[in-house]
Design an enzyme around this catalytic site. Sequence first.
Site, short mmCIF file in Angstrom:
data_model
loop_
_atom_site.label_atom_id
_atom_site.label_comp_id
_atom_site.label_asym_id
_atom_site.label_seq_id
_atom_site.Cartn_x
_atom_site.Cartn_y
_atom_site.Cartn_z
N VAL C 77 0.86 -1.18 0.00
CA VAL C 77 0.00 0.00 0.00
C VAL C 77 0.90 1.23 0.00
CG1 VAL C 77 -1.76 1.23 1.34
CG2 VAL C 77 -1.73 -1.28 1.32
N CYS C 78 0.65 2.16 -0.91
CA CYS C 78 1.49 3.36 -1.01
C CYS C 78 1.34 4.23 0.25
CB CYS C 78 1.11 4.17 -2.23
SG CYS C 78 1.89 5.80 -2.25
N VAL C 79 2.47 4.57 0.86
CA VAL C 79 2.44 5.31 2.13
C VAL C 79 1.83 6.70 1.96
CG1 VAL C 79 4.85 6.10 1.91
CG2 VAL C 79 3.78 6.03 4.15
N ALA C 82 -1.85 6.42 1.31
CA ALA C 82 -2.50 5.89 2.50
C ALA C 82 -2.67 6.98 3.56
CB ALA C 82 -1.70 4.72 3.07
#
Lengths: 102, 130, 119
Positions: C77-79, C82
């Site tokens: 999941v892209c930080v 997110a």
Amino acid sequence: MALLHTVNKSPFERNSLSDCLRRAKNGSAVLLIEDGVYGALQGTSASDEISSRDGSIKLYALGPDVDARGLSEKPLIDGLELIDYAGFVDLVEEYSSVQSWL
Amino acid sequence: MEDWEEDEFDGPVKKFMYVNRKAPYGTVYALEGLEVVLITAAFDQDVSLVFIDDGVFQIKKDQETSGVNMKNFSPTYRALEGYEVEKVYAEKESLEARGLSEEDLVIPVEILSAAEISELMDTQDMIVSF
Amino acid sequence: MKLGILVNEGPFTHQASDTAYQFTKAALEKGHEIVRVFFYHDGVNNSNKQADPPSDDRNLVTLWSELGQEHGVELVVCVAAAMRRGINDDLLAAGFKISGLGQLVEAGIIGDRLVTFGD
């Protein structure tokens, strides 16, 4: 080197299919998925544009999406082949790269 | 650049093309797409950036977003050169269809025909479209 | 073939995550290697274990989570995406992890193909 193009929008709502066909070179493939499968129907206001490329590009539609939308008994564009998810994977392998016309 | 630095990666170089087809502000894709382009350049990859269809509106100059209270990210396109992203193209037909010309753009780009862009697409390893 | 998968939409509004899931499952069944599934834009919402759709409908968070754990597929999941959307480590379903956008680029570098699913 030839591309697999995917289109997931209805041609009656968005221009994605036209945008794709305008750039898809001969020898490439176009796969209709999700709402894009409405573009697979024969005898619609959108049919001619895609039909005219039959023979120069390969046309596919994702069968599960066609079935889900109640289109399984409707005539589809000549030359268009229905595939399943495994067939989608095969196309990704067969063509050099994938462009999704989101 | 989050946890990646330029000198951490010395793997293969691939040809990445980012195809921008969406206008800014109405949806988030243009903004978050630009972030991917900058990261890819930090990996020393061969990056091409293409603006077609409504994507050409991303690089329209004179964007003034204070009235909609959103961040104006169009100046970031000017930073691309600093990231050594030099292959930046806009499609002639898309510009013309939208009443735009080179003078309307916030950065210098190479204008290519649809046919030339199709040729370029064919030579890529990875195409990501936002 | 080594595949990278990019999912740009969440599990409820658009079919993109469903199609990506079915595609990924089919690729695994055919013996291909999934380098990574990367969740970007609203796609980060696929990782939210607090999602609780009606029991007679599919739960994509669970489906991805199970696929990730059963096949050892990395679900990243892209930080940045997110954080924007309030997704953090406490909300992650099993099998997901949060990391940088560099993980998407790396999947593109390592993989033979990168397939994007979005709106």
